[in-house]
Design an enzyme around this catalytic site. Structure first.
Site, PDB file in Angstrom:
ATOM      1  N   ASP A   1       0.834  -1.191   0.000  1.00 45.36           N
ATOM      2  CA  ASP A   1       0.000   0.000   0.000  1.00 45.36           C
ATOM      3  C   ASP A   1       0.877   1.253   0.000  1.00 45.36           C
ATOM      4  O   ASP A   1       1.863   1.340   0.737  1.00 45.36           O
ATOM      5  CB  ASP A   1      -0.898  -0.024   1.242  1.00 45.36           C
ATOM      6  CG  ASP A   1      -1.905   1.106   1.270  1.00 45.36           C
ATOM      7  OD1 ASP A   1      -2.743   1.168   0.357  1.00 45.36           O
ATOM      8  OD2 ASP A   1      -1.843   1.929   2.203  1.00 45.36           O
TER       9      ASP A   1
ATOM     10  N   GLU B   1       1.581  -0.619  -5.132  1.00 47.38           N
ATOM     11  CA  GLU B   1       0.537   0.360  -5.402  1.00 47.38           C
ATOM     12  C   GLU B   1       1.266   1.700  -5.449  1.00 47.38           C
ATOM     13  O   GLU B   1       1.515   2.325  -4.429  1.00 47.38           O
ATOM     14  CB  GLU B   1      -0.527   0.385  -4.311  1.00 47.38           C
ATOM     15  CG  GLU B   1      -1.671   1.328  -4.663  1.00 47.38           C
ATOM     16  CD  GLU B   1      -2.222   2.134  -3.494  1.00 47.38           C
ATOM     17  OE1 GLU B   1      -3.331   2.681  -3.618  1.00 47.38           O
ATOM     18  OE2 GLU B   1      -1.542   2.247  -2.464  1.00 47.38           O
TER      19      GLU B   1
END
Length: 533
Positions: free
Chosen positions: A214, A273
């Protein structure tokens, strides 16, 4: 009817030289938003046992792996992305034993498992942040500006809207690029590095096949935390390098994690990401000694136009080929408007999916897109739980505060209080008529979106020319993209009108019924077809 053919400069793409086959290079990976997938205990929230019970569905769908969103101990201020303990499972989702059982069951079904890791920030309930001495070492605290320190240290804005700084009772400020409950970690501190290496080892030892990282572009901030000097920072994310995103220093972290992943057997992977301003910047995350994949958000945000799509595809393939990596395509996820709504119609969404699955590289699917689910746009304000919704307060935020609309729990059955999601309702209200889009309603209907996905994934697995490998553009009428893979041609009509053309081969699959009479074919508007050559 006669269409003027264009003659684009032929471009042959290949994903480049790499040391050997890797399962991730052409894998189709299915994102499971755990709290909205399947509820096993009737509390209205999806859980790990619910995911385990639905593994046969994922196997039948034809995907290669699943990616699980965070299920760790968390106060749930941001859907679990505010982690209080990366080594324990939140009781909402089950137990560590449930996680272990799910990983084992997935492997027994031939499915790999990727889990989220959240290294940019933690929850403000994390033991480190609750200890004042540790907090000031391991998070980003700064004195304020102004005569009494009453102003934030700089002009940075939160992705969720509002200032990126919160003042403490002691008078200093801490950075949170997202919600105030998500303080940013200080990656200049060696204890932070050591902790996350230990977390990775913990889950690798349990058997996971990799990590979706993330905010992989956000851990390192520019020295001195300089001002940006712009009032609309949300519009800059992904379009230029910012002092808090896509700093070169993140790559040293990813290289160290790649070394760790490679020390385990079974081809464990790291997936970034990463919002980067150009495909070339994004390719830096997937150099041979860094991560294995990076989400291609340029493709996700491309306009539904021939020239725009071709430009993004060319740039993406060229950038990843330069470092020997596969391109990773995605159309929807838990942070963006579902592409059935974003592109303007289900017809376009179905066509875009076939286009994506025909491109070289790997593809990610977001739960429910295989059902053609639209964005739920009429949720009552009191039901929304996205922190960006409550923080925007009249301001524009990067997420616009509307991410709940793509997170509504899935419909499995045609009727019932939660359409088969669970016995206790659903944590977000499902629209009336959701049952008509359910797995039960679509299974066996050859015209349904679910059966289109199943057919496309079966063909992708059966045809050696799809997935990793070469691609070359073909001449096509105005508004039509056409490209060849080994043994297959893909044609996409991005216009709203039917276009007659010469069939390039035998029809394999189309996103909508497609008239073919001998060598003559008509490609309807907003449609895609695969042809055997």
């Amino acid at each position: 009817m006669t269409e003027q053919l264009t003659s684009p400069t032929p471009v042959r793409h290949t994903t480049g030289q790499h040391p050997g086959p890797g399962w991730w290079r052409d894998a189709v990976i299915y994102q499971v938003y755990v709290r909205s997938f399947a509820d096993s205990d009737g509390d209205g929230i999806g859980d790990l046992r619910g995911v385990r019970a639905r593994l046969p569905y994922l196997k039948e769908l034809g995907v290669d792996a699943l990616w699980l969103t965070p299920f760790y101990a968390s106060p749930q201020a941001d859907g679990g992305y505010d982690v209080a303990d990366h080594r324990s499972v939140d009781p909402l989702f089950g137990s560590l034993e449930d996680a272990d059982a799910l990983i084992r069951a997935a492997h027994a079904s031939g499915l790999r498992v990727i889990i989220d890791i959240v290294p940019n920030h933690t929850s403000d309930r994390h033991p480190w942040f609750r200890d004042p001495e540790l907090a000031r070492e391991r998070y980003l605290f700064r004195p304020g500006r102004g005569t009494g320190g009453e102003l934030p240290p700089n002009d940075w804005e939160s992705v969720f809207g509002g200032p990126a700084w919160t003042r403490t009772e002691r008078g200093d400020w801490y950075l949170h690029l997202f919600a105030p409950e998500q303080p940013d970690l200080n990656w200049d501190n060696p204890d932070v590095h050591a902790e996350f290496e230990a977390i990775l080892r913990f889950w690798l030892d349990l058997g996971v096949d990799g990590f979706r990282i993330d905010v992989a572009h956000g851990m390192v901030k520019a020295p001195g935390l300089p001002d940006i000097g712009c009032d609309s920072q949300a519009t800059l994310i992904g379009s230029q390098t910012l002092p808090f995103f896509d700093q070169d220093g993140v790559h040293a972290i990813h290289r160290s994690w790649r070394t760790l992943l490679d020390s385990y057997g079974g081809a464990r992977i790291g997936v970034a990401e990463a919002w980067a301003p150009t495909p070339e910047r994004l390719a830096l995350y997937v150099r041979p000694d860094e991560l294995h994949q990076a989400f291609n958000f340029q493709f996700l945000t491309a306009r539904w136009e021939k020239e725009a799509l071709r430009e993004v595809i060319d740039a993406s393939l060229a950038a990843t080929a330069s470092v020997g990596a596969p391109t990773t395509w995605v159309l929807s996820n838990h942070d963006v408007v579902r592409h059935a709504t974003r592109l303007g119609s289900l017809a376009r969404a179905r066509a875009a999916t076939l286009l994506m699955l025909a491109l070289p590289g790997s593809a990610y699917l977001y739960q429910g897109e295989e059902l053609g689910l639209p964005e739920v746009t009429e949720l009552p304000d009191e039901a929304r739980q996205d922190p960006a919704f409550t923080r925007r307060a009249g301001r524009s935020s990067g997420q616009e505060g509307l991410r709940d609309g793509c997170r509504v729990p899935l419909p499995w059955a045609a009727d019932g209080p939660s359409y088969g999601f669970g016995d206790g309702g659903s944590w977000l209200p499902q629209p009336a008529g959701w049952g008509g889009l359910s797995v039960a309603a679509q299974t066996g209907d050859v015209d349904s979106t679910l059966e289109l996905y199943r057919a496309a994934l079966a063909l992708r697995r059966a045809l050696p020319g799809l997935g990793d490998g070469e691609m070359s553009w073909r001449e096509a009428p105005d508004g039509v993209l056409a490209f060849a893979r080994p043994g297959v041609v893909c044609t996409v009509n991005t216009t709203g009108r039917d276009i007659a053309f010469e069939a390039p081969g035998r029809l394999l699959l189309a996103s909508t019924p497609l008239p073919v009479r001998g060598a003559a074919a008509v490609l309807p508007g907003d449609a895609c077809a695969w042809w055997a050559i």
